[in-house]
Design an enzyme around this catalytic site. Structure first.
Site, PDB file in Angstrom:
ATOM      1  N   ASP A   8       0.968  -1.126  -0.250  1.00  0.00           N
ATOM      2  CA  ASP A   8      -0.165  -0.163  -0.197  1.00  0.00           C
ATOM      3  C   ASP A   8       0.923   1.160   0.152  1.00  0.00           C
ATOM      4  O   ASP A   8       1.414   1.241   0.549  1.00  0.00           O
ATOM      5  CB  ASP A   8      -1.427  -0.496   1.058  1.00  0.00           C
ATOM      6  CG  ASP A   8      -1.688   1.073   1.228  1.00  0.00           C
ATOM      7  OD1 ASP A   8      -2.415   0.918  -0.068  1.00  0.00           O
ATOM      8  OD2 ASP A   8      -2.112   1.604   1.860  1.00  0.00           O
TER       9      ASP A   8
ATOM     10  N   HIS B 271       2.632   3.637  -9.150  1.00  0.00           N
ATOM     11  CA  HIS B 271       1.997   1.996  -8.931  1.00  0.00           C
ATOM     12  C   HIS B 271       3.567   0.758  -9.925  1.00  0.00           C
ATOM     13  O   HIS B 271       3.577   0.652  -9.637  1.00  0.00           O
ATOM     14  CB  HIS B 271       0.775   1.856 -10.070  1.00  0.00           C
ATOM     15  CG  HIS B 271      -0.396   2.476  -9.065  1.00  0.00           C
ATOM     16  ND1 HIS B 271      -0.612   1.837  -8.005  1.00  0.00           N
ATOM     17  CD2 HIS B 271      -1.700   3.204  -9.361  1.00  0.00           C
ATOM     18  CE1 HIS B 271      -1.980   2.236  -7.521  1.00  0.00           C
ATOM     19  NE2 HIS B 271      -2.051   2.797  -8.344  1.00  0.00           N
TER      20      HIS B 271
ATOM     21  N   LEU C  15      10.367 -20.827  -4.490  1.00  0.00           N
ATOM     22  CA  LEU C  15       9.177 -19.792  -4.241  1.00  0.00           C
ATOM     23  C   LEU C  15       8.049 -19.973  -4.729  1.00  0.00           C
ATOM     24  O   LEU C  15       7.914 -19.679  -5.735  1.00  0.00           O
ATOM     25  CB  LEU C  15       9.668 -18.491  -3.892  1.00  0.00           C
ATOM     26  CG  LEU C  15       9.082 -17.058  -2.831  1.00  0.00           C
ATOM     27  CD1 LEU C  15       8.723 -17.013  -1.553  1.00  0.00           C
ATOM     28  CD2 LEU C  15       9.866 -16.177  -4.240  1.00  0.00           C
TER      29      LEU C  15
HETATM   30  C1  IPE Z   1      -5.239  -2.522   0.013  1.00  0.00           C
HETATM   31  O1  IPE Z   1      -5.402  -1.007  -0.386  1.00  0.00           O
HETATM   32  C2  IPE Z   1      -5.035  -3.230  -1.448  1.00  0.00           C
HETATM   33  C3  IPE Z   1      -4.411  -3.500  -2.653  1.00  0.00           C
HETATM   34  C4  IPE Z   1      -2.782  -3.255  -1.587  1.00  0.00           C
HETATM   35  C5  IPE Z   1      -4.087  -4.028  -3.684  1.00  0.00           C
HETATM   36  P1  IPE Z   1      -5.913  -0.375   0.096  1.00  0.00           P
HETATM   37  O2  IPE Z   1      -5.347   1.387  -0.290  1.00  0.00           O
HETATM   38  O3  IPE Z   1      -7.280  -0.872  -1.719  1.00  0.00           O
HETATM   39  O4  IPE Z   1      -7.004  -0.089   1.145  1.00  0.00           O
HETATM   40  P2  IPE Z   1      -7.667   0.631   1.772  1.00  0.00           P
HETATM   41  O5  IPE Z   1      -8.960   1.200   0.906  1.00  0.00           O
HETATM   42  O6  IPE Z   1      -6.633   2.086   1.879  1.00  0.00           O
HETATM   43  O7  IPE Z   1      -8.601   0.043   2.850  1.00  0.00           O
HETATM   44  C1  IPE Z   2      -1.478   0.467  -3.514  1.00  0.00           C
HETATM   45  O1  IPE Z   2      -1.167   1.806  -3.536  1.00  0.00           O
HETATM   46  C2  IPE Z   2      -2.134  -0.106  -4.873  1.00  0.00           C
HETATM   47  C3  IPE Z   2      -3.359  -0.926  -4.676  1.00  0.00           C
HETATM   48  C4  IPE Z   2      -4.550  -0.794  -3.985  1.00  0.00           C
HETATM   49  C5  IPE Z   2      -4.016  -1.119  -6.170  1.00  0.00           C
HETATM   50  P1  IPE Z   2      -2.966   2.826  -2.855  1.00  0.00           P
HETATM   51  O2  IPE Z   2      -2.885   3.251  -4.266  1.00  0.00           O
HETATM   52  O3  IPE Z   2      -3.844   1.901  -2.229  1.00  0.00           O
HETATM   53  O4  IPE Z   2      -1.721   4.029  -2.880  1.00  0.00           O
HETATM   54  P2  IPE Z   2      -2.362   4.725  -2.001  1.00  0.00           P
HETATM   55  O5  IPE Z   2      -3.069   4.554  -0.431  1.00  0.00           O
HETATM   56  O6  IPE Z   2      -3.352   5.849  -2.167  1.00  0.00           O
HETATM   57  O7  IPE Z   2      -1.398   5.880  -1.386  1.00  0.00           O
HETATM   58 MG    MG Z   3      -3.841   1.980  -0.218  1.00  0.00          MG
END
Ligand code: IPE
Ligand code: IPE
Ligand code: MG
Length: 241
Positions: A16, A33, A127
């Site tokens: 995240d 990303h 792995l």
């Molecule tokens: C969780 O992150 C999903 C992934 C890392 C793929 P999100 O950014 O979607 O989660 P919330 O919305 O902060 O809970």
């Molecule tokens: C995690 O990073 C990737 C996915 C959930 C696909 P985010 O896109 O949630 O990034 P933040 O949390 O908004 O910074």
């Molecule tokens: Mg996120």
């Protein structure tokens, strides 16, 4: 060397913070990303070096469809690109790829790509890289409940034989060990519908750094934290015979 580290058999990561990493640099979220893919590559290598058997990565949740269409499209394309560019090398280094999550509703060509990657690498044992894509734990449990109910309705299964072990075998993670360590980067301390059932006794480690900054050093720090935890599984401290 990382002497004295306890190595989890199964580590799971909620990757995240990509968007915030990008915003902090004045870049579009997509740049975060993209940078996240580089972090993923080095993390897979590090996991193999640490001797971890299963690495599960949360790459797209069932709730992530609610993001703007352009971002969703970008994330789908990024998965395709990752598979296309990295599968050969992962295969060569002995990585077995498995995908968990709902394949229903995904584009047929994407599903085929995922299946091909699984088939190609199925005999590898260095792995297990478990990619959670279009994954949501509540949806996974719902699908399992439906499968079990169908067996009961068909007279193939006696409800008295429904046990936690039986439910386990109806999950996408059937025949995988439960995660020992669950890492979330990006500073949020929540599970966001990831491996709810499987994480019953996982150790949680929250990392303030955003996912694109994750590396072997931060991974080692998380393993050190994990090593210092005392796992009791409901029993007592230092139980002996
Ligand atoms: C969780 O992150 C999903 C992934 C890392 C793929 P999100 O950014 O979607 O989660 P919330 O919305 O902060 O809970
Ligand atoms: C995690 O990073 C990737 C996915 C959930 C696909 P985010 O896109 O949630 O990034 P933040 O949390 O908004 O910074
Ligand atoms: Mg996120």
């Amino acid at each position: 060397m990382h002497t004295g580290l306890k190595i989890p058999r199964h580590a799971a990561i909620i990757m995240d913070g990509n968007g915030r990493w990008a915003s902090a640099r004045g870049l579009p979220r997509s740049a975060g990303h993209k940078a996240g893919i580089d972090a993923l590559r080095s993390t897979v290598r590090a996991a193999a070096d640490f001797g971890i058997e299963y690495l599960t990565i949360y790459s797209f949740s069932t709730e992530n469809w609610s993001r703007p269409r352009a971002e969703v499209m970008f994330l789908l394309e990024l998965l395709r690109r990752f598979i296309r560019q990295d599968v050969a090398e992962l295969h060569a280094s002995g990585v077995r790829i498995r995908v968990i999550g709902d394949r229903e509703g995904l584009e047929k060509s994407l599903v085929t790509m995922l299946e091909d990657a699984e088939a190609l690498t199925r005999n590898n044992s260095k792995l297990n890289l478990v990619v959670a894509f279009n994954y949501g734990s509540r949806q996974e449990l719902t699908r399992a409940a439906r499968l079990i109910a169908e067996k009961v309705a068909a007279g193939e299964l006696d409800p008295a034989h429904i046990t936690p072990e039986l439910l386990d075998t109806h999950l996408d993670t059937a025949h995988m060990p439960a995660p020992d360590l669950l890492i979330r980067t990006g500073g949020e301390e929540r599970i966001s519908n990831f491996l709810l059932w499987q994480s019953a006794y996982a150790e949680f480690v929250f990392i303030p750094e955003f996912w694109p900054d994750f590396n072997a050093e931060i991974f080692a720090r998380a393993l050190k934290e994990y090593s210092s935890r005392e796992r009791r599984f409901g029993g007592l401290k230092a139980q002996s015979a």
